[in-house]
Write a protein that holds these residues in place. Structure first.
Motif, PDB file in Angstrom:
ATOM      1  N   UNK A 135      29.270  18.597  69.528  1.00 40.50           N
ATOM      2  CA  UNK A 135      30.588  18.603  70.151  1.00 40.50           C
ATOM      3  C   UNK A 135      31.070  17.188  70.400  1.00 40.50           C
ATOM      4  N   UNK A 136      30.162  16.336  70.871  1.00 40.85           N
ATOM      5  CA  UNK A 136      30.541  14.942  71.121  1.00 40.85           C
ATOM      6  C   UNK A 136      30.961  14.241  69.841  1.00 40.85           C
ATOM      7  N   UNK A 137      30.222  14.508  68.754  1.00 38.24           N
ATOM      8  CA  UNK A 137      30.566  13.891  67.469  1.00 38.24           C
ATOM      9  C   UNK A 137      31.926  14.370  66.983  1.00 38.24           C
ATOM     10  N   UNK A 138      32.186  15.676  67.117  1.00 41.76           N
ATOM     11  CA  UNK A 138      33.474  16.223  66.685  1.00 41.76           C
ATOM     12  C   UNK A 138      34.624  15.639  67.497  1.00 41.76           C
ATOM     13  N   UNK A 139      34.405  15.495  68.807  1.00 41.70           N
ATOM     14  CA  UNK A 139      35.438  14.914  69.655  1.00 41.70           C
ATOM     15  C   UNK A 139      35.715  13.477  69.256  1.00 41.70           C
ATOM     16  N   UNK A 140      34.651  12.762  68.891  1.00 45.76           N
ATOM     17  CA  UNK A 140      34.840  11.379  68.458  1.00 45.76           C
ATOM     18  C   UNK A 140      35.635  11.305  67.163  1.00 45.76           C
ATOM     19  N   UNK A 141      35.319  12.206  66.211  1.00 47.42           N
ATOM     20  CA  UNK A 141      36.048  12.232  64.941  1.00 47.42           C
ATOM     21  C   UNK A 141      37.506  12.589  65.168  1.00 47.42           C
TER      22      UNK A 141
ATOM     23  N   UNK B 168      39.338   9.664  66.656  1.00 51.64           N
ATOM     24  CA  UNK B 168      39.591   8.626  65.653  1.00 51.64           C
ATOM     25  C   UNK B 168      40.738   9.030  64.720  1.00 51.64           C
ATOM     26  N   UNK B 169      40.776  10.313  64.318  1.00 51.77           N
ATOM     27  CA  UNK B 169      41.848  10.784  63.440  1.00 51.77           C
ATOM     28  C   UNK B 169      43.201  10.707  64.142  1.00 51.77           C
ATOM     29  N   UNK B 170      43.222  11.091  65.423  1.00 50.98           N
ATOM     30  CA  UNK B 170      44.470  11.022  66.174  1.00 50.98           C
ATOM     31  C   UNK B 170      44.960   9.583  66.280  1.00 50.98           C
ATOM     32  N   UNK B 171      44.006   8.648  66.483  1.00 44.98           N
ATOM     33  CA  UNK B 171      44.385   7.244  66.588  1.00 44.98           C
ATOM     34  C   UNK B 171      44.974   6.739  65.279  1.00 44.98           C
ATOM     35  N   UNK B 172      44.375   7.152  64.162  1.00 48.84           N
ATOM     36  CA  UNK B 172      44.880   6.734  62.842  1.00 48.84           C
ATOM     37  C   UNK B 172      46.289   7.284  62.608  1.00 48.84           C
TER      38      UNK B 172
ATOM     39  N   UNK C 265      49.735   5.138  62.072  1.00 49.06           N
ATOM     40  CA  UNK C 265      50.585   5.328  60.897  1.00 49.06           C
ATOM     41  C   UNK C 265      52.007   5.698  61.293  1.00 49.06           C
ATOM     42  N   UNK C 266      52.128   6.544  62.334  1.00 52.33           N
ATOM     43  CA  UNK C 266      53.458   6.951  62.790  1.00 52.33           C
ATOM     44  C   UNK C 266      54.227   5.757  63.338  1.00 52.33           C
ATOM     45  N   UNK C 267      53.514   4.912  64.087  1.00 54.02           N
ATOM     46  CA  UNK C 267      54.170   3.724  64.643  1.00 54.02           C
ATOM     47  C   UNK C 267      54.627   2.804  63.529  1.00 54.02           C
ATOM     48  N   UNK C 268      53.779   2.626  62.539  1.00 51.92           N
ATOM     49  CA  UNK C 268      54.143   1.761  61.412  1.00 51.92           C
ATOM     50  C   UNK C 268      55.355   2.309  60.664  1.00 51.92           C
TER      51      UNK C 268
END
Length: 212
Positions: A179-185, A188-192, A196-199
């Protein structure tokens, strides 16, 4: 007869002058430091204080109030363990051992007199206490018992419960890691996506400004 009496008195006075004090006993625990007081308040010019190990024994330290001197052939038991106070001439023995037990003699020489004091030092070793916290070992099984009298071994319910609980704990730990690994992934995807949206928004704004 009178002359003999005077001679005896002079001899007694001489002995009192040489050994000003009686033999002083000093005790110390092994590993600690001990200081032998010379009895001098402050060393005067031309005074000299010498320490010996044993009555009329070998010299181990000497000072005149300015310079402390230790013989080059100093016994190894005293090597790097002796300190002299330049003001009083008192001797300190550091990190004492049983081999430092014995009689110490200090000779104080001044322009008017010569005095000696003796000390008997006893170094006591630390007593070791037995460890009584450990439980005694169980006696070995008697050899007289026959193999047939030994009941068959079977797993008790408590052992099964412990194994089951351990398995559950392991599974729960693995699940938490997943669960911790999935939350981290996901984070990270949300941050990417956010970057991209900001750019993209910034690019549209710059293009609109250029067209205007």
């Amino acid at each position: 007869m009178f002359q003999i009496f005077v001679f005896c008195c002079l001899c007694c006075c001489r002995l009192v002058g040489v050994f000003g004090d009686e033999l002083k006993s000093v005790s110390v625990m092994e590993g600690e430091s001990v200081t032998l007081q010379s009895g001098v308040t402050e060393i005067q010019p031309d005074d000299e204080i010498m320490w010996r190990f044993g009555t009329n024994g070998p010299l181990i330290a000497k000072t005149n109030g300015v310079t402390n001197m230790f013989p080059d052939n100093l016994d190894e038991r005293f090597r790097d363990r002796l300190k002299l106070d330049k003001k009083t001439g008192s001797l300190t023995i550091t990190n004492t051992r049983a081999e430092h037990s014995g009689v110490y003699e200090v000779e104080i020489s001044t322009s008017r007199s010569e005095t000696k004091h003796r000390f008997t030092v006893t170094v006591t070793a630390h007593l070791t206490t037995p460890d009584i916290s450990s439980s005694p070992r169980a006696p070995p099984p008697s050899s007289s018992s026959s193999p047939s009298s030994t009941p068959p071994s079977s797993s008790s319910p408590s052992s099964s419960s412990e194994v089951h609980a351990h398995s559950c704990d392991s599974a729960e730990a693995v699940l938490r890691l997943v669960v911790t690994a999935l939350m981290g992934v996901a984070a990270a995807a949300a941050a990417v996506l956010l970057i991209n949206d900001i750019r993209a928004t910034r690019a549209k704004t710059e293009k609109a400004e250029q067209m205007s």
